[in-house]
Each structure stands twice: as C-alpha cells, then as structure tokens.
Design a protein around this motif. Structure first.
Motif, PDB file in Angstrom:
ATOM      1  N   UNK A 183       0.832  -1.205   0.000  1.00 18.02           N
ATOM      2  CA  UNK A 183       0.000   0.000   0.000  1.00 18.02           C
ATOM      3  C   UNK A 183       0.870   1.260   0.000  1.00 18.02           C
ATOM      4  N   UNK A 184       1.905   1.271   0.822  1.00 17.02           N
ATOM      5  CA  UNK A 184       2.822   2.411   0.888  1.00 17.02           C
ATOM      6  C   UNK A 184       3.526   2.610  -0.449  1.00 17.02           C
TER       7      UNK A 184
ATOM      8  N   UNK B 214       3.330   5.941  -2.929  1.00 18.35           N
ATOM      9  CA  UNK B 214       4.518   6.673  -3.380  1.00 18.35           C
ATOM     10  C   UNK B 214       4.617   6.689  -4.906  1.00 18.35           C
ATOM     11  N   UNK B 215       4.254   5.598  -5.548  1.00 14.31           N
ATOM     12  CA  UNK B 215       4.262   5.580  -7.014  1.00 14.31           C
ATOM     13  C   UNK B 215       3.229   6.546  -7.595  1.00 14.31           C
ATOM     14  N   UNK B 216       2.072   6.628  -6.979  1.00 16.16           N
ATOM     15  CA  UNK B 216       1.049   7.575  -7.428  1.00 16.16           C
ATOM     16  C   UNK B 216       1.551   9.007  -7.294  1.00 16.16           C
TER      17      UNK B 216
ATOM     18  N   UNK C 293      11.658   5.236  -5.898  1.00 12.79           N
ATOM     19  CA  UNK C 293      11.969   4.061  -6.702  1.00 12.79           C
ATOM     20  C   UNK C 293      12.463   2.923  -5.820  1.00 12.79           C
ATOM     21  N   UNK C 294      13.257   3.261  -4.805  1.00 13.08           N
ATOM     22  CA  UNK C 294      13.705   2.221  -3.886  1.00 13.08           C
ATOM     23  C   UNK C 294      12.506   1.593  -3.196  1.00 13.08           C
TER      24      UNK C 294
END
Length: 186
Positions: A139-140, A144-146, A172-173
């Motif tokens: 979920x996290x 972060x990608x969004x 990205x990490x």
C-alpha cells in the motif's frame, strides 16, 4: 526521559530524539520490550510533528528501531523458519508508515534534511518489514508511485519540478521494496 520530547525547548526535544536514536541503535532488545515499546513509539510519533531537526532525529530513531527489531526477530527464528513473519513492530508499522508519509508532505520538509531522513525511515521500514506487514508495504509503495506519477505530469516550473521529483530515487527504492514483497507473495 521520554516525556521530555514535549519540552518547550527545541534543544531538549532534539536531544531526546537523538538519544532515542542512539538507544534504538545500541539496545533494540530493551526498546522492543512490551513494557517499553509503546512509550518509545509515542515519543517518536510526537517527535515527527516537531521542528524539522527534531523530526529528522525521530526519523533516524525509527530507522534504527525497525532494523533492530527485525534483527532481534531474525535471531529467534526456528530451525525451519526462513523469514521473519512477525515482530514487536507488526501492529504499529502501518501507522508508522502513514506518519512517515505525512512527514514528506510537511511544508518544512526541505529543512534539516528532513525529507531524506523520512525517506530513509520509510525505506528501512519497507526493507525490514516482517511478512505479516507486506500488505501495508505494498500500500505504501503504491501511494509513493502515485505521487511520483502525479509529480511528472504537474504543470510547474523546471526548478519546482526538480524539487518535487528529487526524492524520486527514494520512491523508486520503495517501489523495488514493494516489488520484492509482491514477488515473494506469489
């Protein structure tokens, strides 16, 4: 000592947060005790909302804490166990991840290296998450990608875009951490 994180003096708050980091790094077996951990988590949560230099030290303490607690659980794996399925932070990790994401949204995140410290704590929380926390990690990672995707399509100046995308390496990490978790769950 933990109540001093709410002291009126930023110097005292900062010292307590730094000391918590040193204690979490050196003595995770003490901090992970059920009689101690809730008070430490509460103090760190408070520290995340204080001045950037205090929040920076709270983030570093969280980084040390998640790694130390994971390693403690790893040291106690049974002969047939290959992964840490749960640890002392399992029930608190979801809230901790949400609070760290909130730190990255602070208006003063560029002060005192707070952004870097928050992403380092997020990364450690992902890296050292036990398997019962994998859904929270995924979920996290998706959140972060969004955010990264939204930053790429914002109509902003070049300088502002760089400021927004700069933490992209950390995101990205986190994505790689999420993919690792996703792959392991298949």
């Amino acid at each position: 000592m933990l109540q001093l994180v709410q002291d009126e003096s930023v110097i005292v708050q900062d010292s307590v947060a730094w000391m918590l980091g040193a204690i979490c790094d050196s003595f995770p077996e003490i901090v992970a005790q059920p009689s101690v951990l809730p008070a430490v988590l509460s103090a760190l949560d408070t520290g995340l909302s204080l001045e950037p230099r205090v929040a920076n030290n709270a983030c570093h303490a969280i980084t040390f804490l998640v790694e130390g607690v994971y390693e403690l659980a790893e040291d106690h794996l049974g002969a047939k166990e290959t992964e840490v399925t749960s640890n002392a932070l399992s029930s608190a990790l979801g809230t901790m991840l949400q609070r760290l994401i909130a730190v990255t949204d602070r208006d003063d995140v560029t002060e005192s290296n707070l952004r870097s410290a928050a992403f380092e704590a997020l990364s450690a929380s992902v890296q050292f998450a036990p398997t019962d926390c994998y859904p929270m990690v995924l979920e996290t990672t998706n959140v972060m990608l969004q955010r990264l995707q939204a930053c790429g399509s914002m109509p902003v100046s070049r300088r502002k875009r760089w400021r927004l995308i700069k933490p992209g390496g950390d995101w990205c990490w986190l994505d790689l951490g999420g993919k690792r978790v996703e792959w392991r769950q298949r």
